[in-house]
Design a protein around this motif. Structure first.
Motif, PDB file in Angstrom:
ATOM      1  N   GLY A   1       2.945   1.265 -10.859  1.00 28.78           N
ATOM      2  CA  GLY A   1       4.169   1.196 -10.069  1.00 28.78           C
ATOM      3  C   GLY A   1       4.052   1.740  -8.654  1.00 28.78           C
ATOM      4  N   ARG A   2       2.881   2.269  -8.288  1.00 24.48           N
ATOM      5  CA  ARG A   2       2.725   2.819  -6.945  1.00 24.48           C
ATOM      6  C   ARG A   2       2.485   1.716  -5.917  1.00 24.48           C
ATOM      7  N   VAL A   3       2.898   2.006  -4.687  1.00 20.14           N
ATOM      8  CA  VAL A   3       2.737   1.071  -3.571  1.00 20.14           C
ATOM      9  C   VAL A   3       1.578   1.557  -2.715  1.00 20.14           C
ATOM     10  N   LEU A   4       0.636   0.667  -2.450  1.00 22.62           N
ATOM     11  CA  LEU A   4      -0.564   0.991  -1.678  1.00 22.62           C
ATOM     12  C   LEU A   4      -0.486   0.370  -0.296  1.00 22.62           C
ATOM     13  N   ALA A   5      -0.685   1.168   0.750  1.00 24.06           N
ATOM     14  CA  ALA A   5      -0.804   0.644   2.113  1.00 24.06           C
ATOM     15  C   ALA A   5      -2.263   0.702   2.537  1.00 24.06           C
ATOM     16  N   GLY A   6      -2.801  -0.442   2.881  1.00 22.30           N
ATOM     17  CA  GLY A   6      -4.183  -0.517   3.336  1.00 22.30           C
ATOM     18  C   GLY A   6      -4.246  -0.861   4.807  1.00 22.30           C
ATOM     19  N   PHE A   7      -5.342  -1.466   5.215  1.00 17.97           N
ATOM     20  CA  PHE A   7      -5.480  -1.923   6.601  1.00 17.97           C
ATOM     21  C   PHE A   7      -6.476  -3.064   6.651  1.00 17.97           C
ATOM     22  N   TRP A   8      -6.323  -3.904   7.633  1.00 19.89           N
ATOM     23  CA  TRP A   8      -7.224  -5.030   7.847  1.00 19.89           C
ATOM     24  C   TRP A   8      -8.375  -4.545   8.713  1.00 19.89           C
ATOM     25  N   PRO A   9      -9.628  -4.859   8.362  1.00 24.54           N
ATOM     26  CA  PRO A   9     -10.762  -4.314   9.126  1.00 24.54           C
ATOM     27  C   PRO A   9     -10.803  -4.833  10.553  1.00 24.54           C
ATOM     28  N   LEU A  10     -11.154  -3.941  11.458  1.00 20.43           N
ATOM     29  CA  LEU A  10     -11.318  -4.276  12.868  1.00 20.43           C
ATOM     30  C   LEU A  10     -12.784  -4.080  13.239  1.00 20.43           C
ATOM     31  N   HIS A  11     -13.391  -5.107  13.802  1.00 22.44           N
ATOM     32  CA  HIS A  11     -14.798  -5.047  14.219  1.00 22.44           C
ATOM     33  C   HIS A  11     -15.676  -4.654  13.032  1.00 22.44           C
ATOM     34  N   ASP A  12     -16.349  -3.475  13.110  1.00 24.01           N
ATOM     35  CA  ASP A  12     -17.292  -3.090  12.067  1.00 24.01           C
ATOM     36  C   ASP A  12     -16.761  -1.978  11.167  1.00 24.01           C
ATOM     37  N   GLU A  13     -15.426  -1.913  10.992  1.00 23.81           N
ATOM     38  CA  GLU A  13     -14.837  -0.965  10.051  1.00 23.81           C
ATOM     39  C   GLU A  13     -15.167  -1.351   8.609  1.00 23.81           C
ATOM     40  N   VAL A  14     -14.976  -0.393   7.706  1.00 22.28           N
ATOM     41  CA  VAL A  14     -15.131  -0.679   6.279  1.00 22.28           C
ATOM     42  C   VAL A  14     -14.154  -1.786   5.877  1.00 22.28           C
ATOM     43  N   ASP A  15     -14.657  -2.790   5.192  1.00 26.75           N
ATOM     44  CA  ASP A  15     -13.829  -3.921   4.754  1.00 26.75           C
ATOM     45  C   ASP A  15     -13.240  -3.603   3.373  1.00 26.75           C
ATOM     46  N   LEU A  16     -11.955  -3.270   3.354  1.00 23.06           N
ATOM     47  CA  LEU A  16     -11.277  -2.905   2.110  1.00 23.06           C
ATOM     48  C   LEU A  16     -10.542  -4.076   1.469  1.00 23.06           C
ATOM     49  N   ARG A  17     -10.686  -5.259   2.007  1.00 21.27           N
ATOM     50  CA  ARG A  17      -9.915  -6.375   1.471  1.00 21.27           C
ATOM     51  C   ARG A  17     -10.153  -6.626  -0.020  1.00 21.27           C
ATOM     52  N   PRO A  18     -11.385  -6.462  -0.542  1.00 20.53           N
ATOM     53  CA  PRO A  18     -11.542  -6.624  -1.998  1.00 20.53           C
ATOM     54  C   PRO A  18     -10.711  -5.612  -2.791  1.00 20.53           C
ATOM     55  N   ALA A  19     -10.592  -4.383  -2.283  1.00 23.85           N
ATOM     56  CA  ALA A  19      -9.786  -3.366  -2.978  1.00 23.85           C
ATOM     57  C   ALA A  19      -8.305  -3.727  -2.949  1.00 23.85           C
ATOM     58  N   LEU A  20      -7.846  -4.299  -1.844  1.00 27.98           N
ATOM     59  CA  LEU A  20      -6.444  -4.697  -1.742  1.00 27.98           C
ATOM     60  C   LEU A  20      -6.143  -5.849  -2.697  1.00 27.98           C
ATOM     61  N   VAL A  21      -7.070  -6.788  -2.788  1.00 29.28           N
ATOM     62  CA  VAL A  21      -6.891  -7.915  -3.720  1.00 29.28           C
ATOM     63  C   VAL A  21      -6.862  -7.409  -5.161  1.00 29.28           C
ATOM     64  N   ASP A  22      -7.774  -6.481  -5.499  1.00 29.65           N
ATOM     65  CA  ASP A  22      -7.815  -5.942  -6.863  1.00 29.65           C
ATOM     66  C   ASP A  22      -6.507  -5.212  -7.205  1.00 29.65           C
ATOM     67  N   TRP A  23      -5.966  -4.452  -6.255  1.00 29.08           N
ATOM     68  CA  TRP A  23      -4.708  -3.730  -6.492  1.00 29.08           C
ATOM     69  C   TRP A  23      -3.571  -4.729  -6.751  1.00 29.08           C
ATOM     70  N   HIS A  24      -3.544  -5.792  -5.961  1.00 28.67           N
ATOM     71  CA  HIS A  24      -2.524  -6.833  -6.138  1.00 28.67           C
ATOM     72  C   HIS A  24      -2.665  -7.499  -7.504  1.00 28.67           C
ATOM     73  N   ARG A  25      -3.883  -7.825  -7.896  1.00 31.26           N
ATOM     74  CA  ARG A  25      -4.115  -8.506  -9.168  1.00 31.26           C
ATOM     75  C   ARG A  25      -3.756  -7.614 -10.355  1.00 31.26           C
ATOM     76  N   ALA A  26      -3.840  -6.281 -10.139  1.00 35.73           N
ATOM     77  CA  ALA A  26      -3.491  -5.342 -11.200  1.00 35.73           C
ATOM     78  C   ALA A  26      -1.987  -5.097 -11.279  1.00 35.73           C
ATOM     79  N   GLY A  27      -1.224  -5.809 -10.440  1.00 33.20           N
ATOM     80  CA  GLY A  27       0.229  -5.698 -10.484  1.00 33.20           C
ATOM     81  C   GLY A  27       0.827  -4.729  -9.489  1.00 33.20           C
ATOM     82  N   GLY A  28       0.012  -4.184  -8.589  1.00 37.90           N
ATOM     83  CA  GLY A  28       0.512  -3.238  -7.597  1.00 37.90           C
ATOM     84  C   GLY A  28       0.931  -3.920  -6.309  1.00 37.90           C
ATOM     85  N   ALA A  29       1.914  -3.337  -5.635  1.00 35.51           N
ATOM     86  CA  ALA A  29       2.357  -3.855  -4.335  1.00 35.51           C
ATOM     87  C   ALA A  29       1.430  -3.339  -3.241  1.00 35.51           C
ATOM     88  N   VAL A  30       1.121  -4.211  -2.282  1.00 33.82           N
ATOM     89  CA  VAL A  30       0.240  -3.869  -1.170  1.00 33.82           C
ATOM     90  C   VAL A  30       1.000  -4.044   0.137  1.00 33.82           C
TER      91      VAL A  30
END
Length: 213
Positions: A66-95
């Motif tokens: 039930g928790r809401v996760l705020a992430g960020f979109w990678p800029l240039h050579d930042e860590v790419d967290l998009r797979p983690a955001l997709v996994d959170w969404h697929r697990a039923g969490g709001a992003v």
């Protein structure tokens, strides 16, 4: 008869006058050094490290519950967290993703799902449109140029996250970075807001999140 040159009275200590600290200059230098360290990581190294970051982040956060996760979109050579955001969404969490409202305003956070159209905002960061559904995160993932062993981060200089965290702080404020971005201590001022955790490809660090600690 006393000699005026004799040390019969206690001399007044000479005050030590230190030059003022150029905090802005120190932060600029730290940003340059941090960008250089991150740029030296190869694309292959960043890809491998980003996967390890996402795996370690998943272990820290666990199921959404039930928790809401705020992430960020990678800029240039930042860590790419998009797979983690997709996994959170697929697990039923709001992003949520952040949106910049103005140069002196805190960030707002807006709903994101895979396939959501984004627009270029401040610094060229991809962000939701102004009319996207807004929300309040329980967990905030924070980008950074550098972080130190006391849990303080160095951003790009806009102050958006520090202004946001000076208000209602989420329970978890997690900096996300490559281990190469970690330093012993960063220049800081009273406006800088600490992290509760720092996740890198090498380890998870936890901190006392009291400002000024």
């Amino acid at each position: 008869m006393t000699n005026g040159c004799a040390g019969s009275r206690r001399s007044t200590p000479i005050p030590t006058i230190l030059p003022p600290v150029d905090l802005r200059g120190a932060k600029r230098a730290a940003r340059r050094a941090a960008k250089d360290r991150r740029a030296r990581l190869s694309a292959a190294m960043r890809k491998r490290a980003a996967k390890m970051v996402c795996d370690r982040l998943a272990r820290l956060l666990g199921a959404p519950d039930g928790r809401v996760l705020a992430g960020f979109w990678p800029l240039h050579d930042e860590v790419d967290l998009r797979p983690a955001l997709v996994d959170w969404h697929r697990a039923g969490g709001a992003v949520l993703l952040p949106r910049v409202q103005g140069p002196d305003a805190p960030l707002t956070f807006h709903r994101w799902t895979p396939g959501t159209a984004l627009i270029a905002g401040a610094f060229g960061v991809q962000e939701p449109a102004a009319d996207a559904l807004s929300g309040t995160p329980d967990v905030l993932l924070v980008p950074l140029l550098a972080a130190d062993l006391d849990g303080y981060r160095l951003g790009y200089g806009g102050g958006y996250y520090d202004r946001t965290l000076a208000g209602d702080r989420p329970a978890l404020v997690v900096g996300v970075a490559f281990e190469a971005q970690v330093v012993t201590r960063l220049p800081r001022d009273r406006f800088d807001q600490p992290l509760t955790h720092l996740v890198t490809d090498v380890q998870l660090r936890s901190f006392d999140a009291s400002p000024g600690a």
